[in-house]
Design an enzyme around this catalytic site. Structure first.
Site, PDB file in Angstrom:
ATOM      1  N   SER A 128       0.824  -1.211   0.000  1.00 17.85           N
ATOM      2  CA  SER A 128       0.000   0.000   0.000  1.00 17.85           C
ATOM      3  C   SER A 128       0.854   1.255   0.000  1.00 17.85           C
ATOM      4  O   SER A 128       1.929   1.301   0.612  1.00 17.85           O
ATOM      5  CB  SER A 128      -0.906   0.014   1.234  1.00 17.85           C
ATOM      6  OG  SER A 128      -1.794  -1.073   1.223  1.00 17.85           O
ATOM      7  N   GLU A 244      -3.999 -14.129   0.474  1.00 15.11           N
ATOM      8  CA  GLU A 244      -4.296 -13.256   1.613  1.00 15.11           C
ATOM      9  C   GLU A 244      -5.798 -13.197   1.871  1.00 15.11           C
ATOM     10  O   GLU A 244      -6.243 -13.271   3.011  1.00 15.11           O
ATOM     11  CB  GLU A 244      -3.769 -11.847   1.344  1.00 15.11           C
ATOM     12  CG  GLU A 244      -4.028 -10.879   2.497  1.00 15.11           C
ATOM     13  CD  GLU A 244      -3.609  -9.452   2.187  1.00 15.11           C
ATOM     14  OE1 GLU A 244      -3.389  -9.148   0.999  1.00 15.11           O
ATOM     15  OE2 GLU A 244      -3.502  -8.656   3.118  1.00 15.11           O
ATOM     16  N   GLU A 379     -15.431  -3.160  -1.327  1.00 16.20           N
ATOM     17  CA  GLU A 379     -16.025  -2.578  -2.534  1.00 16.20           C
ATOM     18  C   GLU A 379     -15.346  -3.149  -3.790  1.00 16.20           C
ATOM     19  O   GLU A 379     -16.008  -3.458  -4.782  1.00 16.20           O
ATOM     20  CB  GLU A 379     -15.874  -1.049  -2.507  1.00 16.20           C
ATOM     21  CG  GLU A 379     -16.831  -0.333  -1.570  1.00 16.20           C
ATOM     22  CD  GLU A 379     -16.484  -0.557  -0.100  1.00 16.20           C
ATOM     23  OE1 GLU A 379     -15.326  -0.930   0.182  1.00 16.20           O
ATOM     24  OE2 GLU A 379     -17.363  -0.366   0.753  1.00 16.20           O
TER      25      GLU A 379
END
Length: 396
Positions: A128, A244, A379
């Site tokens: 990230s 994951e 989402e």
């Protein structure tokens, strides 16, 4: 579909239960149940599991894994979670380990896999980045080749438990001119003691510094720390993320939470009746029970694991619904705890008392807000399911 275990499968299950409940210390399992697992707990429990060949069963047998059937893999995951044994560190067991097994060089496999399985090396994830949101391919951290080294500049964020990391696996852009953003990314291994790497902790809503930022200022790593081929990192990242998402579903953990909520709801008095008998509460509780059964049946019916370098779409479904169930259970626990849920206390014994149940409810509720975000936001998983499982082309 027959969900009953065969005699051999029950024997396999009982063998696992013996290790999980008798070899892993009770105080470690209790802290895991309370959501307060420490670094030492993780290290100790993973090394115990590894000594029994149970730390990295998903890996190929030649690297220490197990040649289990899908049902055996499911039993393993369920029993591990139902015994509240800390999950083997995901960064090691289900992220970088499988990537190295599948795509690493023989030298990387020889050097890293055994200490990764035994948690002699604690891996951190460098995926990230600030301002990237869920668009992992938009990463801006760069790596340029200079002789026998790669030079890395940029930053990473939301690095879970990065304060404990010995090594980091990370993605960096190696071809800024690639025709597609996903085509110019490479996958690297970094010793976190390397000069030029700075860590800054981030305190989360529950008050714990669980995640971190990392900044790279001309960090130099050996050329052999590139995994696989240059500019093919996106392929390896997709493989890793599929694994994951499977682990985030935590069906066995939800089953344990369900049992605790049900037990404690029997002891809470509402107008002379146990809360567990309130029609509205029971409806919500058993809605979760049915969803858990559906999740269990889905995971037993199909494998969500990545295979041959390709992520399974089922991992998105398991991640989405598994995390929703966990969060809904934490909301019910808050309701059962009532006003006591505003406190966070120390646990004094091996059994979960009403007070401990209530005191830790807020901690669990707040901590579990994250599961719908990490590992690819829910989402994003809904979009993957709509486009690639349901075939709803053109969905926005």
């Amino acid at each position: 579909m027959d969900l009953e275990l065969t005699a051999d499968e029950k024997k396999f299950r009982d063998g696992l239960r013996d290790v999980f409940r008798n070899e892993v210390p009770a105080d470690i399992r209790q802290r895991s149940l309370d959501g307060r697992t420490t670094r030492d707990d993780l290290v100790t429990s993973m090394r115990i599991l590894n000594s029994h060949g149970l730390a990295v069963p998903e890996w190929p047998v030649r690297f220490g894994g197990q040649d289990w059937s899908e049902v055996q893999r499911f039993i393993y995951a369920s029993e591990l979670q139902r015994a509240s044994v800390p999950q083997p560190l995901a960064f090691n067991a289900s992220m970088v380990g499988p990537v190295l097994c599948e795509f690493g060089s023989p030298e990387q496999q020889e050097r890293f896999l055994a200490p990764t399985a035994n948690l002699d090396i604690w891996w951190s994830q460098g995926f990230s980045e600030p301002e990237a949101g869920s668009d992992l391919a938009s990463l801006k951290t760069t790596a340029r080749r200079e002789g026998d080294e790669w030079v890395i500049d940029g930053s990473k964020t939301w690095t879970t438990l990065g304060q404990y990391g010995d090594w980091m696996f990370l993605l960096a852009r190696t071809d800024p001119h690639a025709p597609k953003r996903q085509m110019g990314i490479s996958f690297f291994l970094l010793d976190m003691n390397t000069a030029g790497l700075e860590r800054r902790p981030i305190v989360l809503i529950d008050g714990e510094p669980e995640v971190n930022e990392f900044f790279f200022d001309g960090v130099r790593i050996p050329a052999e720390n590139l995994v696989g081929e240059e500019n093919q990192g996106w392929t390896y990242a997709k493989f890793l993320l599929g694994n994951e998402r499977n682990s985030i579903a935590r069906i066995g953990t939800s089953q344990t939470y369900f049992e605790a909520v049900t037990e404690m709801a029997d002891e809470v008095d509402i107008g002379g009746e146990p809360l567990s008998q309130d029609p509205e509460f029971r409806a919500r509780l058993y809605d979760i029970k049915l969803r858990l059964l559906a999740l269990e049946a889905t995971q037993m019916r199909v494998t969500g694991a990545s295979a041959n370098g390709q992520p399974s779409l089922v991992s998105s479904l398991l991640k989405l619904e598994g995390t929703r169930v966990l969060q809904d259970l934490s909301s019910l626990r808050m309701e059962v705890a009532g006003s006591d849920a505003g406190l966070v206390g120390e646990h004094d014994g091996p059994d979960l008392s009403t007070t401990d149940f209530a005191n830790l409810a807020a901690l669990q509720y707040l901590n579990l807000r994250k599961v719908s975000i990490f590992g690819g936001t829910n989402e994003i998983q809904r979009r993957v399911i709509a486009l690639n499982i349901l075939g709803l082309k053109g969905t926005r």
